[in-house]
Write a protein that holds these residues in place. Structure first.
Motif, PDB file in Angstrom:
ATOM      1  N   ARG A  29       0.808  -1.223   0.000  1.00  0.00           N
ATOM      2  CA  ARG A  29       0.000   0.000   0.000  1.00  0.00           C
ATOM      3  C   ARG A  29       0.839   1.270   0.000  1.00  0.00           C
ATOM      4  NH1 ARG A  29      -4.995   1.452   4.132  1.00  0.00           N
ATOM      5  NH2 ARG A  29      -5.220   3.643   3.514  1.00  0.00           N
ATOM      6  N   HIS A  30       1.761   1.402   0.933  1.00  0.00           N
ATOM      7  CA  HIS A  30       2.510   2.660   1.061  1.00  0.00           C
ATOM      8  C   HIS A  30       3.375   2.921  -0.164  1.00  0.00           C
ATOM      9  CE1 HIS A  30       1.174   3.443   5.102  1.00  0.00           C
ATOM     10  NE2 HIS A  30       1.587   2.263   5.514  1.00  0.00           N
ATOM     11  N   ALA A  31       4.053   1.889  -0.653  1.00  0.00           N
ATOM     12  CA  ALA A  31       4.945   2.073  -1.804  1.00  0.00           C
ATOM     13  C   ALA A  31       4.162   2.480  -3.045  1.00  0.00           C
ATOM     14  CB  ALA A  31       5.732   0.799  -2.067  1.00  0.00           C
ATOM     15  N   VAL A  32       3.018   1.837  -3.290  1.00  0.00           N
ATOM     16  CA  VAL A  32       2.249   2.134  -4.503  1.00  0.00           C
ATOM     17  C   VAL A  32       1.541   3.473  -4.396  1.00  0.00           C
ATOM     18  CG1 VAL A  32       0.359   1.360  -5.984  1.00  0.00           C
ATOM     19  CG2 VAL A  32       1.986  -0.306  -5.072  1.00  0.00           C
ATOM     20  N   VAL A  33       0.961   3.779  -3.247  1.00  0.00           N
ATOM     21  CA  VAL A  33       0.285   5.074  -3.083  1.00  0.00           C
ATOM     22  C   VAL A  33       1.276   6.225  -3.252  1.00  0.00           C
ATOM     23  CG1 VAL A  33      -0.849   6.581  -1.388  1.00  0.00           C
ATOM     24  CG2 VAL A  33      -1.632   4.233  -1.692  1.00  0.00           C
ATOM     25  N   ALA A  34       2.490   6.065  -2.708  1.00  0.00           N
ATOM     26  CA  ALA A  34       3.506   7.107  -2.879  1.00  0.00           C
ATOM     27  C   ALA A  34       3.889   7.266  -4.334  1.00  0.00           C
ATOM     28  CB  ALA A  34       4.732   6.789  -2.030  1.00  0.00           C
ATOM     29  N   ALA A  35       3.978   6.149  -5.069  1.00  0.00           N
ATOM     30  CA  ALA A  35       4.296   6.225  -6.497  1.00  0.00           C
ATOM     31  C   ALA A  35       3.179   6.924  -7.266  1.00  0.00           C
ATOM     32  CB  ALA A  35       4.525   4.822  -7.048  1.00  0.00           C
TER      33      ALA A  35
END
Length: 259
Positions: A29-35
């Motif tokens: 979640r965090h990695a993709v939302v930041a991207a």
């Protein structure tokens, strides 16, 4: 407070994508939302379970998302990837240069430099600490450092998208350039002469951390202005490099806020 004059730096030309032009998978979640929130990151394909797509509707916005079963998503990713129901195939970010990093440094800035730290979990965790405590960026060696893979991005928990990760072909030369730009270079080492909490880290500081198990190389040590330590109990002589980076970044941030 110790200060060195610093010089203006030119913006670099002909920057290349990190790790070449090969697309990479980001997951969690965090990695993709930041991207998704990073305007410099090109999303090629986005996959999510129905539950996660509904939960992240606002973050996904107008990006096309393919709804797939959790099992199908897992099959697209490296074995063991903890995807939390969302993953994205993305183009690599442009390779930031030292000039890019220096351009965002104020007169009170922290840079973390890693001397051949190879574990992507550690580098990701260090990026996360750098973001949490307001560091300007992280420098790694061009060789003997992990690529920007999903493992690193997952460990960074979104910090890969916001903290410049500069790859130095020659770390010793890069440390010289940081000195010319007004940075004091502190090497974290068990043989250090002073505990980190006794030093004035305000101004421009570069904290240099060595590889897991091996520590700082000789030439890297010689480029440091001072060798410092993080005091630990006798039961555990040394911290993991990512934990040491977090403690060092916190100490820098604490001193900065106490002004």
């Amino acid at each position: 407070m110790r200060q060195r004059p610093h010089r203006p730096h030119r913006q670099p030309a002909n920057r290349q994508p990190r790790g070449g032009h090969q697309s990479v998978w980001l997951y969690g979640r965090h990695a993709v939302v930041a991207a998704l929130a990073n305007p410099d990151r090109r999303i090629e394909r986005l996959f999510a379970t129905r539950e996660m797509a509904d939960r992240l509707k606002a973050e996904i916005g107008k990006t096309d998302v393919a709804i797939v079963p959790r099992e199908d998503l897992a099959q697209r990713l490296p074995a063991g990837a903890v995807h939390q129901g969302i993953a994205a195939l993305v183009a690599p970010l442009e390779e930031p240069m030292l000039e890019d990093l220096l351009a965002r440094c104020s007169d009170d800035a922290l840079v973390l430099a890693l001397d051949q730290v190879t574990d992507p979990h550690n580098v990701g965790a260090i990026l996360r600490s750098a973001a949490a405590f307001g560091a300007a960026g992280v420098v790694v060696t061009d060789r003997h450092a992990p690529a920007d893979t999903g493992v690193l991005a997952k460990a960074a928990s979104g910090a890969l998208e916001v903290v410049p990760l500069v790859r130095a072909v020659n770390l010793a030369r890069t440390l010289d350039q940081l000195k010319e730009a007004g940075f004091w270079r502190y090497g974290l080492d068990e043989r250090g002469e002073a505990p980190i909490g006794t030093l004035d880290l305000r101004g421009r500081a570069c904290i240099v951390l060595g590889a897991e198990g091996e520590g700082l190389r000789r030439l890297t040590t010689e480029k440091c202005d001072r060798l410092i330590t993080i005091p630990t109990s006798a039961a555990l002589a040394a911290l993991n490099v990512s934990n040491a980076a977090a403690v060092a970044a916190y100490e820098w941030a604490r001193q900065r806020q106490s002004v």
